[in-house]
Design a protein around this motif. Structure first.
Motif, short mmCIF file in Angstrom:
data_model
loop_
_atom_site.label_atom_id
_atom_site.label_comp_id
_atom_site.label_asym_id
_atom_site.label_seq_id
_atom_site.Cartn_x
_atom_site.Cartn_y
_atom_site.Cartn_z
N GLU A 90 -41.89 71.35 33.00
CA GLU A 90 -43.07 71.46 33.85
C GLU A 90 -43.43 70.09 34.44
N TYR A 91 -43.42 69.07 33.60
CA TYR A 91 -43.70 67.70 34.05
C TYR A 91 -42.75 67.32 35.19
N ASN A 92 -41.45 67.52 34.97
CA ASN A 92 -40.46 67.16 35.98
C ASN A 92 -40.63 67.97 37.26
N ALA A 93 -40.99 69.25 37.14
CA ALA A 93 -41.21 70.09 38.32
C ALA A 93 -42.42 69.58 39.12
N LEU A 94 -43.48 69.20 38.43
CA LEU A 94 -44.67 68.69 39.11
C LEU A 94 -44.37 67.36 39.81
N VAL A 95 -43.61 66.48 39.15
CA VAL A 95 -43.22 65.22 39.77
C VAL A 95 -42.41 65.49 41.04
N ALA A 96 -41.49 66.45 40.96
CA ALA A 96 -40.65 66.79 42.12
C ALA A 96 -41.48 67.32 43.29
N GLN A 97 -42.65 67.89 42.99
CA GLN A 97 -43.55 68.39 44.04
C GLN A 97 -44.43 67.28 44.61
N GLY A 98 -44.30 66.07 44.08
CA GLY A 98 -45.09 64.95 44.57
C GLY A 98 -46.48 64.85 43.96
N ILE A 99 -46.71 65.56 42.87
CA ILE A 99 -48.02 65.54 42.21
C ILE A 99 -48.07 64.33 41.27
N ARG A 100 -49.22 63.65 41.25
CA ARG A 100 -49.41 62.54 40.30
C ARG A 100 -49.68 63.17 38.94
N VAL A 101 -48.67 63.15 38.09
CA VAL A 101 -48.75 63.84 36.82
C VAL A 101 -48.57 62.87 35.65
N GLY A 102 -49.29 63.14 34.59
CA GLY A 102 -49.14 62.40 33.35
C GLY A 102 -48.80 63.36 32.24
N GLY A 103 -48.47 62.82 31.09
CA GLY A 103 -48.16 63.69 29.98
C GLY A 103 -48.28 62.99 28.64
N VAL A 104 -48.52 63.79 27.63
CA VAL A 104 -48.41 63.35 26.24
C VAL A 104 -47.49 64.36 25.56
N PHE A 105 -46.44 63.83 24.92
CA PHE A 105 -45.40 64.69 24.39
C PHE A 105 -45.12 64.39 22.92
N HIS A 106 -45.18 65.45 22.12
CA HIS A 106 -44.82 65.39 20.69
C HIS A 106 -43.42 65.99 20.60
N SER A 107 -42.45 65.21 20.11
CA SER A 107 -41.06 65.65 20.19
C SER A 107 -40.56 66.45 18.99
N THR A 108 -41.26 66.37 17.88
CA THR A 108 -40.78 67.10 16.70
C THR A 108 -41.62 68.35 16.49
N CYS A 109 -41.62 68.88 15.31
CA CYS A 109 -42.32 70.11 14.91
C CYS A 109 -43.16 70.70 16.01
#
Length: 109
Positions: A90-109
């Motif tokens: 979703e983050y990558n799709a929003l970036v590709a649309q030119g939206i200023r996007v941020g994220g916080v990502f938990h990679s485990t559990c």
């Protein structure tokens, strides 16, 4: 997790247009429950993002209380809360649309 433009591989991370850093839960006392606090997303929200994606982990163990979603919405930020693999897409799709996007990502559990 790998972030474009960064040589670092993150376990948990915060990302915004033009930057990223490790997300150290100890900074705000975050735990899986009650989960992501407004203090966890404040730094990213202050980067002028239009949308913020929260990755809850591979098994969605990390909770996101309503207070965090409300905090972001009050600032006019569109919030997406997803399982981490879906959150990254979703983050990558929003970036590709030119939206200023941020994220916080938990990679485990």
């Amino acid at each position: 997790m790998k972030v474009q433009g960064s040589a670092i591989t993150y376990k948990d991370c915060k990302v915004w247009p033009g930057g990223s850093r490790a997300w150290d839960w100890r900074e705000t006392g975050t735990e899986h429950s009650p989960g992501v606090q407004p203090a966890d997303v404040k730094e990213v929200a202050e980067k002028g993002v239009q949308a913020l994606v929260i990755g809850r982990g591979m098994s969605e163990a990390l909770k996101v209380p309503p207070s965090t979603v409300e905090y972001l919405k009050k600032q006019g930020i569109d919030v997406r809360v997803l399982q981490t693999e879906q959150a990254v897409k979703e983050y990558n799709a929003l970036v590709a649309q030119g939206i200023r996007v941020g994220g916080v990502f938990h990679s485990t559990c």
